[in-house]
Design a protein around this motif. Structure first.
Motif, PDB file in Angstrom:
ATOM      1  N   GLY A   1     -13.789  31.633  -3.626  1.00 30.27           N
ATOM      2  CA  GLY A   1     -14.609  30.671  -4.346  1.00 30.27           C
ATOM      3  C   GLY A   1     -13.978  29.308  -4.525  1.00 30.27           C
ATOM      4  N   LEU A   2     -12.855  29.050  -3.860  1.00 28.69           N
ATOM      5  CA  LEU A   2     -12.239  27.729  -3.933  1.00 28.69           C
ATOM      6  C   LEU A   2     -13.038  26.772  -3.061  1.00 28.69           C
ATOM      7  N   ARG A   3     -13.175  25.536  -3.547  1.00 35.59           N
ATOM      8  CA  ARG A   3     -13.965  24.552  -2.813  1.00 35.59           C
ATOM      9  C   ARG A   3     -13.206  23.226  -2.739  1.00 35.59           C
ATOM     10  N   MET A   4     -13.447  22.523  -1.636  1.00 32.67           N
ATOM     11  CA  MET A   4     -12.872  21.192  -1.469  1.00 32.67           C
ATOM     12  C   MET A   4     -13.856  20.336  -0.699  1.00 32.67           C
ATOM     13  N   GLY A   5     -14.166  19.177  -1.250  1.00 28.18           N
ATOM     14  CA  GLY A   5     -15.089  18.268  -0.578  1.00 28.18           C
ATOM     15  C   GLY A   5     -16.453  18.905  -0.334  1.00 28.18           C
ATOM     16  N   GLY A   6     -16.913  19.763  -1.223  1.00 28.90           N
ATOM     17  CA  GLY A   6     -18.228  20.375  -1.089  1.00 28.90           C
ATOM     18  C   GLY A   6     -18.290  21.573  -0.161  1.00 28.90           C
ATOM     19  N   ARG A   7     -17.167  21.986   0.401  1.00 27.23           N
ATOM     20  CA  ARG A   7     -17.183  23.151   1.304  1.00 27.23           C
ATOM     21  C   ARG A   7     -16.286  24.258   0.759  1.00 27.23           C
ATOM     22  N   SER A   8     -16.663  25.486   1.053  1.00 27.91           N
ATOM     23  CA  SER A   8     -15.889  26.647   0.596  1.00 27.91           C
ATOM     24  C   SER A   8     -14.685  26.858   1.491  1.00 27.91           C
ATOM     25  N   LEU A   9     -13.568  27.217   0.851  1.00 25.44           N
ATOM     26  CA  LEU A   9     -12.364  27.548   1.609  1.00 25.44           C
ATOM     27  C   LEU A   9     -12.347  29.045   1.912  1.00 25.44           C
ATOM     28  N   LYS A  10     -11.566  29.390   2.909  1.00 23.93           N
ATOM     29  CA  LYS A  10     -11.426  30.785   3.319  1.00 23.93           C
ATOM     30  C   LYS A  10     -10.805  31.604   2.184  1.00 23.93           C
ATOM     31  N   PRO A  11     -11.374  32.782   1.870  1.00 27.08           N
ATOM     32  CA  PRO A  11     -10.760  33.640   0.848  1.00 27.08           C
ATOM     33  C   PRO A  11      -9.339  34.037   1.264  1.00 27.08           C
ATOM     34  N   GLN A  12      -8.482  34.203   0.278  1.00 25.69           N
ATOM     35  CA  GLN A  12      -7.109  34.623   0.519  1.00 25.69           C
ATOM     36  C   GLN A  12      -6.958  36.070   0.061  1.00 25.69           C
ATOM     37  N   VAL A  13      -6.393  36.911   0.918  1.00 27.72           N
ATOM     38  CA  VAL A  13      -6.162  38.318   0.589  1.00 27.72           C
ATOM     39  C   VAL A  13      -4.676  38.599   0.799  1.00 27.72           C
ATOM     40  N   ILE A  14      -4.027  39.086  -0.261  1.00 26.50           N
ATOM     41  CA  ILE A  14      -2.598  39.380  -0.208  1.00 26.50           C
ATOM     42  C   ILE A  14      -2.406  40.859  -0.545  1.00 26.50           C
ATOM     43  N   ARG A  15      -1.659  41.551   0.300  1.00 25.57           N
ATOM     44  CA  ARG A  15      -1.363  42.971   0.075  1.00 25.57           C
ATOM     45  C   ARG A  15       0.115  43.116  -0.252  1.00 25.57           C
ATOM     46  N   MET A  16       0.391  44.020  -1.201  1.00 28.10           N
ATOM     47  CA  MET A  16       1.786  44.206  -1.575  1.00 28.10           C
ATOM     48  C   MET A  16       2.030  45.624  -2.077  1.00 28.10           C
ATOM     49  N   VAL A  17       3.284  46.033  -1.929  1.00 24.74           N
ATOM     50  CA  VAL A  17       3.727  47.347  -2.398  1.00 24.74           C
ATOM     51  C   VAL A  17       4.964  47.119  -3.272  1.00 24.74           C
TER      52      VAL A  17
END
Length: 170
Positions: free
Chosen positions: A146-162
């Protein structure tokens, strides 16, 4: 016996009887891509936004986790987080908001600036009596969208961790 000796004796007896819980912090290992590291950095090149993620946990009667996501805006536009959401999904630990999207508390990140998003969770009602068993086989996934810049949506970030499990390292 002097006061210093009494305090030392009291602390030693508390440790021996199990009255003091360990407050040691252990790292999560981020496993995105070819990374198996305690700190993970990724950049969205189309928006010049960099995300740096670190996470630590503590085990006592339950499990407490702290995740820090530094968001750096390297562009000349403001990064809008007013519609951004974050979700943490844990395989073994029943955090209160496990697997639910929550609103990000940072409204925006100005051009050339950075902000830190801190996520903390604690669970005491674990599916096992020994909290270390919940750590064994644990995997956490963080999704930021849901991050936006200049009226456009940015790619979602997915981080996996153990989690690094010191009980298995011996």
């Amino acid at each position: 016996m002097c006061v210093r000796g009494m305090v030392t004796l009291m602390l030693a007896s508390m440790v021996l009887t199990g009255c003091i819980m360990s407050t040691a912090l252990y790292p999560y290992r981020i496993t995105n891509g070819n990374c198996n590291c305690e700190q993970f950095k990724t950049t969205d090149p189309s928006a010049h936004v960099t995300y740096t993620v670190t996470a630590r946990y503590r085990v006592d009667e339950g499990i407490a986790t702290r995740v820090e996501i530094d968001i750096r805006n390297g562009s000349t536009d403001t990064l809008d987080l007013s519609l951004a959401y974050v979700r943490i999904s844990s395989r073994n630990v029943p955090y209160r908001y496990n697997d639910k999207f929550l609103a990000v508390t940072i409204p925006s990140v100005g051009p050339g600036r950075a902000e830190r998003l801190t996520l903390e969770g604690e669970a005491e009602n674990l599916p096992t009596e020994d909290p270390w068993r919940a750590i064994a086989g644990e995997e956490v996934t963080i999704t930021l969208k849901g991050l936006r810049m200049g009226g456009r949506s940015l790619k979602p970030q997915v981080i996996r961790m153990v989690p690094h499990n010191p009980k298995l390292a011996k």
